[in-house]
Motif scaffolding. Structure first.
Motif, PDB file in Angstrom:
ATOM      1  N   PHE A  71       0.836  -1.201   0.000  1.00  0.00           N
ATOM      2  CA  PHE A  71       0.000   0.000   0.000  1.00  0.00           C
ATOM      3  C   PHE A  71       0.872   1.252   0.000  1.00  0.00           C
ATOM      4  O   PHE A  71       0.601   2.219  -0.722  1.00  0.00           O
ATOM      5  N   ALA A  72       1.950   1.226   0.803  1.00  0.00           N
ATOM      6  CA  ALA A  72       2.867   2.372   0.851  1.00  0.00           C
ATOM      7  C   ALA A  72       3.570   2.564  -0.488  1.00  0.00           C
ATOM      8  O   ALA A  72       3.729   3.695  -0.960  1.00  0.00           O
ATOM      9  N   ARG A  73       3.997   1.449  -1.110  1.00  0.00           N
ATOM     10  CA  ARG A  73       4.658   1.555  -2.420  1.00  0.00           C
ATOM     11  C   ARG A  73       3.705   2.082  -3.479  1.00  0.00           C
ATOM     12  O   ARG A  73       4.107   2.819  -4.379  1.00  0.00           O
ATOM     13  N   GLU A  74       2.445   1.699  -3.371  1.00  0.00           N
ATOM     14  CA  GLU A  74       1.460   2.188  -4.337  1.00  0.00           C
ATOM     15  C   GLU A  74       1.304   3.703  -4.256  1.00  0.00           C
ATOM     16  O   GLU A  74       1.122   4.375  -5.274  1.00  0.00           O
ATOM     17  N   LEU A  75       1.411   4.234  -3.045  1.00  0.00           N
ATOM     18  CA  LEU A  75       1.320   5.686  -2.876  1.00  0.00           C
ATOM     19  C   LEU A  75       2.611   6.386  -3.274  1.00  0.00           C
ATOM     20  O   LEU A  75       2.582   7.479  -3.850  1.00  0.00           O
ATOM     21  N   ALA A  76       3.741   5.741  -2.996  1.00  0.00           N
ATOM     22  CA  ALA A  76       5.031   6.411  -3.185  1.00  0.00           C
ATOM     23  C   ALA A  76       5.620   6.234  -4.585  1.00  0.00           C
ATOM     24  O   ALA A  76       6.373   7.100  -5.050  1.00  0.00           O
ATOM     25  N   LEU A  77       5.280   5.130  -5.272  1.00  0.00           N
ATOM     26  CA  LEU A  77       5.928   4.829  -6.550  1.00  0.00           C
ATOM     27  C   LEU A  77       4.967   4.827  -7.732  1.00  0.00           C
ATOM     28  O   LEU A  77       5.220   4.185  -8.752  1.00  0.00           O
ATOM     29  N   HIS A  78       3.875   5.506  -7.577  1.00  0.00           N
ATOM     30  CA  HIS A  78       2.898   5.612  -8.667  1.00  0.00           C
ATOM     31  C   HIS A  78       2.506   7.076  -8.820  1.00  0.00           C
ATOM     32  O   HIS A  78       2.261   7.748  -7.818  1.00  0.00           O
ATOM     33  N   PRO A  79       2.488   7.651 -10.015  1.00  0.00           N
ATOM     34  CA  PRO A  79       2.639   7.003 -11.330  1.00  0.00           C
ATOM     35  C   PRO A  79       4.081   6.865 -11.810  1.00  0.00           C
ATOM     36  O   PRO A  79       4.323   6.203 -12.816  1.00  0.00           O
ATOM     37  N   PHE A  80       5.027   7.500 -11.132  1.00  0.00           N
ATOM     38  CA  PHE A  80       6.420   7.460 -11.598  1.00  0.00           C
ATOM     39  C   PHE A  80       7.226   6.537 -10.699  1.00  0.00           C
ATOM     40  O   PHE A  80       7.471   6.846  -9.528  1.00  0.00           O
ATOM     41  N   ASN A  81       7.660   5.411 -11.255  1.00  0.00           N
ATOM     42  CA  ASN A  81       8.327   4.368 -10.486  1.00  0.00           C
ATOM     43  C   ASN A  81       9.825   4.650 -10.365  1.00  0.00           C
ATOM     44  O   ASN A  81      10.668   3.952 -10.946  1.00  0.00           O
ATOM     45  N   HIS A  82      10.143   5.709  -9.588  1.00  0.00           N
ATOM     46  CA  HIS A  82      11.548   6.043  -9.334  1.00  0.00           C
ATOM     47  C   HIS A  82      11.629   6.759  -7.994  1.00  0.00           C
ATOM     48  O   HIS A  82      10.772   7.592  -7.660  1.00  0.00           O
ATOM     49  N   TRP A  83      12.644   6.432  -7.214  1.00  0.00           N
ATOM     50  CA  TRP A  83      12.727   6.965  -5.851  1.00  0.00           C
ATOM     51  C   TRP A  83      12.809   8.488  -5.810  1.00  0.00           C
ATOM     52  O   TRP A  83      12.376   9.119  -4.836  1.00  0.00           O
ATOM     53  N   THR A  84      13.364   9.114  -6.860  1.00  0.00           N
ATOM     54  CA  THR A  84      13.467  10.577  -6.859  1.00  0.00           C
ATOM     55  C   THR A  84      12.108  11.255  -6.975  1.00  0.00           C
ATOM     56  O   THR A  84      11.971  12.436  -6.651  1.00  0.00           O
ATOM     57  N   MET A  85      11.102  10.511  -7.447  1.00  0.00           N
ATOM     58  CA  MET A  85       9.768  11.086  -7.661  1.00  0.00           C
ATOM     59  C   MET A  85       8.820  10.802  -6.504  1.00  0.00           C
ATOM     60  O   MET A  85       7.635  11.111  -6.592  1.00  0.00           O
ATOM     61  N   ILE A  86       9.349  10.218  -5.415  1.00  0.00           N
ATOM     62  CA  ILE A  86       8.479   9.857  -4.291  1.00  0.00           C
ATOM     63  C   ILE A  86       7.696  11.055  -3.729  1.00  0.00           C
ATOM     64  O   ILE A  86       6.483  10.950  -3.513  1.00  0.00           O
ATOM     65  N   PRO A  87       8.337  12.213  -3.473  1.00  0.00           N
ATOM     66  CA  PRO A  87       7.554  13.344  -2.946  1.00  0.00           C
ATOM     67  C   PRO A  87       6.419  13.760  -3.883  1.00  0.00           C
ATOM     68  O   PRO A  87       5.299  14.028  -3.435  1.00  0.00           O
ATOM     69  N   PHE A  88       6.703  13.813  -5.181  1.00  0.00           N
ATOM     70  CA  PHE A  88       5.679  14.185  -6.161  1.00  0.00           C
ATOM     71  C   PHE A  88       4.568  13.139  -6.209  1.00  0.00           C
ATOM     72  O   PHE A  88       3.372  13.480  -6.255  1.00  0.00           O
ATOM     73  N   ASN A  89       4.953  11.858  -6.222  1.00  0.00           N
ATOM     74  CA  ASN A  89       3.960  10.783  -6.243  1.00  0.00           C
ATOM     75  C   ASN A  89       3.069  10.815  -5.008  1.00  0.00           C
ATOM     76  O   ASN A  89       1.844  10.638  -5.097  1.00  0.00           O
ATOM     77  N   LEU A  90       3.683  11.036  -3.836  1.00  0.00           N
ATOM     78  CA  LEU A  90       2.904  11.096  -2.600  1.00  0.00           C
ATOM     79  C   LEU A  90       1.893  12.228  -2.635  1.00  0.00           C
ATOM     80  O   LEU A  90       0.736  12.069  -2.204  1.00  0.00           O
ATOM     81  N   LEU A  91       2.318  13.373  -3.145  1.00  0.00           N
ATOM     82  CA  LEU A  91       1.409  14.510  -3.243  1.00  0.00           C
ATOM     83  C   LEU A  91       0.203  14.165  -4.104  1.00  0.00           C
ATOM     84  O   LEU A  91      -0.956  14.400  -3.707  1.00  0.00           O
ATOM     85  N   ILE A  92       0.454  13.569  -5.263  1.00  0.00           N
ATOM     86  CA  ILE A  92      -0.640  13.223  -6.185  1.00  0.00           C
ATOM     87  C   ILE A  92      -1.543  12.151  -5.591  1.00  0.00           C
ATOM     88  O   ILE A  92      -2.777  12.290  -5.574  1.00  0.00           O
ATOM     89  N   GLU A  93      -0.945  11.080  -5.090  1.00  0.00           N
ATOM     90  CA  GLU A  93      -1.730   9.929  -4.641  1.00  0.00           C
ATOM     91  C   GLU A  93      -2.497  10.210  -3.351  1.00  0.00           C
ATOM     92  O   GLU A  93      -3.635   9.766  -3.193  1.00  0.00           O
ATOM     93  N   VAL A  94      -1.879  10.935  -2.421  1.00  0.00           N
ATOM     94  CA  VAL A  94      -2.579  11.248  -1.163  1.00  0.00           C
ATOM     95  C   VAL A  94      -3.758  12.178  -1.422  1.00  0.00           C
ATOM     96  O   VAL A  94      -4.854  11.982  -0.880  1.00  0.00           O
ATOM     97  N   VAL A  95      -3.549  13.179  -2.273  1.00  0.00           N
ATOM     98  CA  VAL A  95      -4.648  14.079  -2.624  1.00  0.00           C
ATOM     99  C   VAL A  95      -5.764  13.300  -3.316  1.00  0.00           C
ATOM    100  O   VAL A  95      -6.955  13.481  -3.033  1.00  0.00           O
TER     101      VAL A  95
END
Length: 269
Positions: free
Chosen positions: A170-194
């Motif tokens: 579940f955490a990986r789904e929030l952190a690594l989607h839609p961009f599956n790269h560790w550098t994009m985790i903050p951006f992914n979290l922002l999109i997925e949490v919202v």
């Protein structure tokens, strides 16, 4: 009907009918208190829930394989309709989803149906015979009720997401989607949490907004027209509003199924 001092004004009439019977209005808690409760919304939502359970339980006990009665035919049609929608939309395996969808659909429909009761039919005798100063009988015009149901669906979404995918999944789904790269985790979290938080918000506010708007139209008809002409405004709107009542119950049910189906999908990562 209007509150004391507001009987001669249209704005007072409208304001009165949009006010819930709460612990604050009864003087039991202070204004702005966290413990304020809308007693009327809770009461009528409970009554509609009991009616749903009683009708379906009674039909189930008396069900026959022979020639069914009209009520049994109707209940079977509703159950088959909901069951088919669950089969078409939900792709996991969970015995809770179909009963939950049936409960959501029927309960919300019954609560919405109260919007067709004439504006003063229940509040007027409640005030003049029982001394109840305020009374709103449609629970789904109270944002507290609709958001409570939406938060219940949200809690199930999170629970089954963690149960099916695991906490890490579940955490990986929030952190690594839609961009599956560790550098994009903050951006992914922002999109997925919202996106995740927007689901219960839109679910509850959609139901509240549509039913509240319908109630306001009925109140305006009652406030602006003499009693012998009120039917000219209320009747056409009530006929149209039947569709809104049914559609909003269906939409809430379908979104509940869709959201829980998404929670049961395996993580792509």
């Amino acid at each position: 009907m209007a509150a004391p001092g507001e009987a001669l004004t249209q704005s007072g009439y409208i304001s009165h009918h949009l006010t819930n019977l709460s612990l604050v209005k009864l003087g039991l808690v202070e204004e702005g208190s966290f413990w304020n409760v809308h007693i009327d919304s809770l009461f009528f939502s409970f009554v509609m829930g009991v009616i749903f359970l009683w009708v379906f339980h009674s039909v189930a006990k008396k069900a026959t394989t022979g020639v069914p009665g009209k009520l049994q035919c109707f209940v079977e049609m509703v159950v088959e309709f909901v069951d088919q929608n669950v089969k078409d939309t939900f792709h996991g395996r969970n015995p809770l989803i179909a009963p939950l969808a049936l409960t959501v659909f029927c309960w919300i429909f019954l609560m919405n149906l109260l919007d067709l009761v004439p504006i003063d039919f229940i509040p007027y005798p409640a005030e003049h015979w029982l001394g109840i100063p305020y009374l709103k009988i449609v629970p789904t015009t109270d944002v507290n009720i609709t958001m409570a149901m939406a938060l219940g669906v949200f809690a199930l979404m999170v629970y089954y997401s963690i149960k099916v995918k695991g906490l890490g999944g579940f955490a990986r789904e929030l952190a690594l989607h839609p961009f599956n790269h560790w550098t994009m985790i903050p951006f992914n979290l922002l999109i997925e949490v919202v996106s995740l938080l927007a689901k219960p918000l839109s679910l509850g506010m959609r139901l509240f907004g549509n039913l509240f708007a319908g109630e306001v139209v009925f109140i305006l008809c009652a406030a602006m027209l003499p009693w012998y002409l009120q039917w000219m405004g209320s009747l056409p709107w009530a006929i149209f509003h039947i569709l809104i009542i049914l559609i909003q119950a269906f939409v809430f049910m379908m979104l509940t199924i869709v959201y829980l189906s998404m929670a049961h999908e395996d993580s792509d990562h």
